[in-house]
Motif scaffolding. Structure first.
Motif, PDB file in Angstrom:
ATOM      1  N   PHE A 102       8.471 -10.373 -17.949  1.00  0.00           N
ATOM      2  CA  PHE A 102       8.186 -11.794 -18.069  1.00  0.00           C
ATOM      3  C   PHE A 102       7.999 -12.378 -16.674  1.00  0.00           C
ATOM      4  O   PHE A 102       8.651 -11.950 -15.715  1.00  0.00           O
ATOM      5  N   PHE A 103       7.121 -13.376 -16.586  1.00  0.00           N
ATOM      6  CA  PHE A 103       7.043 -14.172 -15.365  1.00  0.00           C
ATOM      7  C   PHE A 103       8.270 -15.083 -15.315  1.00  0.00           C
ATOM      8  O   PHE A 103       8.735 -15.584 -16.342  1.00  0.00           O
ATOM      9  N   GLN A 125       0.740 -29.676  -4.251  1.00  0.00           N
ATOM     10  CA  GLN A 125       1.307 -29.032  -3.065  1.00  0.00           C
ATOM     11  C   GLN A 125       0.782 -27.612  -2.856  1.00  0.00           C
ATOM     12  O   GLN A 125       1.200 -26.931  -1.929  1.00  0.00           O
ATOM     13  N   GLY A 126      -0.118 -27.165  -3.755  1.00  0.00           N
ATOM     14  CA  GLY A 126      -0.657 -25.819  -3.641  1.00  0.00           C
ATOM     15  C   GLY A 126       0.209 -24.753  -4.267  1.00  0.00           C
ATOM     16  O   GLY A 126      -0.044 -23.554  -4.083  1.00  0.00           O
ATOM     17  N   ARG A 127       1.262 -25.148  -5.020  1.00  0.00           N
ATOM     18  CA  ARG A 127       2.130 -24.178  -5.668  1.00  0.00           C
ATOM     19  C   ARG A 127       1.505 -23.682  -6.963  1.00  0.00           C
ATOM     20  O   ARG A 127       0.833 -24.433  -7.670  1.00  0.00           O
ATOM     21  N   MET A 128       1.759 -22.415  -7.289  1.00  0.00           N
ATOM     22  CA  MET A 128       1.334 -21.873  -8.573  1.00  0.00           C
ATOM     23  C   MET A 128       2.308 -22.347  -9.630  1.00  0.00           C
ATOM     24  O   MET A 128       3.513 -22.086  -9.537  1.00  0.00           O
ATOM     25  N   LEU A 136       6.485 -21.193 -10.244  1.00  0.00           N
ATOM     26  CA  LEU A 136       7.035 -19.850 -10.306  1.00  0.00           C
ATOM     27  C   LEU A 136       8.284 -19.762  -9.435  1.00  0.00           C
ATOM     28  O   LEU A 136       8.377 -20.406  -8.382  1.00  0.00           O
ATOM     29  N   SER A 137       9.251 -18.956  -9.874  1.00  0.00           N
ATOM     30  CA  SER A 137      10.486 -18.820  -9.106  1.00  0.00           C
ATOM     31  C   SER A 137      10.239 -18.200  -7.738  1.00  0.00           C
ATOM     32  O   SER A 137      11.022 -18.406  -6.806  1.00  0.00           O
ATOM     33  N   ALA A 138       9.144 -17.443  -7.615  1.00  0.00           N
ATOM     34  CA  ALA A 138       8.838 -16.813  -6.331  1.00  0.00           C
ATOM     35  C   ALA A 138       8.407 -17.842  -5.294  1.00  0.00           C
ATOM     36  O   ALA A 138       8.326 -17.525  -4.097  1.00  0.00           O
ATOM     37  N   GLY A 139       8.130 -19.072  -5.714  1.00  0.00           N
ATOM     38  CA  GLY A 139       7.755 -20.133  -4.780  1.00  0.00           C
ATOM     39  C   GLY A 139       6.454 -19.853  -4.047  1.00  0.00           C
ATOM     40  O   GLY A 139       6.347 -20.098  -2.846  1.00  0.00           O
ATOM     41  N   ILE A 140       5.456 -19.367  -4.757  1.00  0.00           N
ATOM     42  CA  ILE A 140       4.182 -19.025  -4.127  1.00  0.00           C
ATOM     43  C   ILE A 140       3.361 -20.292  -3.920  1.00  0.00           C
ATOM     44  O   ILE A 140       3.048 -21.007  -4.875  1.00  0.00           O
ATOM     45  N   LEU A 173       5.120 -11.514  -6.577  1.00  0.00           N
ATOM     46  CA  LEU A 173       5.636 -11.824  -7.907  1.00  0.00           C
ATOM     47  C   LEU A 173       6.614 -10.739  -8.342  1.00  0.00           C
ATOM     48  O   LEU A 173       6.333  -9.552  -8.206  1.00  0.00           O
ATOM     49  N   GLU A 174       7.748 -11.156  -8.872  1.00  0.00           N
ATOM     50  CA  GLU A 174       8.696 -10.236  -9.495  1.00  0.00           C
ATOM     51  C   GLU A 174       8.744 -10.533 -10.987  1.00  0.00           C
ATOM     52  O   GLU A 174       8.699 -11.702 -11.396  1.00  0.00           O
ATOM     53  N   LEU A 175       8.833  -9.488 -11.783  1.00  0.00           N
ATOM     54  CA  LEU A 175       8.958  -9.650 -13.224  1.00  0.00           C
ATOM     55  C   LEU A 175      10.407  -9.465 -13.637  1.00  0.00           C
ATOM     56  O   LEU A 175      11.212  -8.881 -12.907  1.00  0.00           O
TER      57      LEU A 175
END
Length: 260
Positions: A102-103, A125-128, A136-140, A173-175
């Protein structure tokens, strides 16, 4: 009052719940990453009017007993996490998990939610973020001057910037996966939350530790099979009609008794 009236009533209630579940499946047939559910039933307690194995006479035991059931009830809705078909979208921000996982999405209260819907977008802000605006929790975060984005099968996100020849890595990205994915608590908005039944999340890089790989430019469709749901709907309708007929028959028998 005849038990058959209440027994048939529990059957009609159970079939109503089944129809609600089927209707929800069909309503989400076009929802990205949706996982179909089915209702789970169990029979109710029994009236033990004649105990099996009781002594019928000297050195004689009853081979069978006399137990009358009191109906049925719905105990759970079981969600099936089989993978839906992957559909090519051509959108660079559309991601699909090919396999398990899961994402991870960050919620406003700081907790983490999980989704199979990878149709991401960019916020101011350019965040996904998801379609509901959760990042996303990865803060991309992509630089404002990004001209193109590339996501590898292992989850590495790279951005192409003007005046450069090599893409710049902006995140990974981590699943997350769960021992008992059907135990996840659905939140709506294509999101799930961990529960005691699901167990703690197992996180990892896509393509490792049993995780699926990430496919860019694809979305995962719902795993609802319309034909299967329509067949289940017909079976549910027939079961409901039979329980309704049992109530009508019980009522006719009671009317006959009152005429004696």
């Amino acid at each position: 009052m005849m038990n058959s009236l209440m027994i048939a009533k529990t059957g009609m209630t159970a079939q109503q719940t089944q129809l609600d579940v089927i209707s929800n499946n069909l309503a989400n047939v076009s929802t990205n990453g949706f996982k179909r559910s089915n209702a789970v039933f169990e029979d109710l307690m029994y009236q033990n009017l004649r105990q099996v194995g009781a002594n019928a006479a000297e050195q004689a035991e009853l081979p069978t007993g006399l137990q009358v059931g009191l109906g049925v009830r719905t105990v759970a809705t079981s969600r099936q996490f089989t993978q839906g078909s992957l559909q090519q979208s051509g959108n660079a921000l559309d991601l699909a998990v090919n396999g398990a996982g899961f994402f991870q999405v960050e919620m406003p209260d700081g907790t983490t939610a999980y989704t199979r819907d990878g149709s991401f977008q960019l916020d101011a802000q350019g965040r996904m973020v998801t379609s509901s605006g959760f990042p996303l929790s990865a803060g991309i975060t992509l630089p404002p001057e990004t001209t193109s984005i590339t996501v590898s099968s292992s989850g590495v996100v790279s951005a192409k910037l003007p005046g450069t020849t090599q893409p710049q890595q902006v995140g990974v990205l981590e699943l997350a996966n769960f021992i008992n994915a059907p135990g996840l608590e659905p939140l709506g908005q294509n999101l799930f939350r961990e529960s005691v039944a699901s167990g703690n999340p197992i996180t990892g890089t896509p393509g490792t530790q049993g995780m699926g790989t990430v496919m860019q430019g694809y979305t995962e469709a719902s795993n609802v099979n319309v034909v299967q749901e329509l067949v289940s709907m017909i079976q549910t309708q027939r079961a409901y009609e039979m329980n309704s007929k049992a109530i009508q028959t019980s009522d006719q028998m009671l009317q006959r008794l009152s005429q004696l």
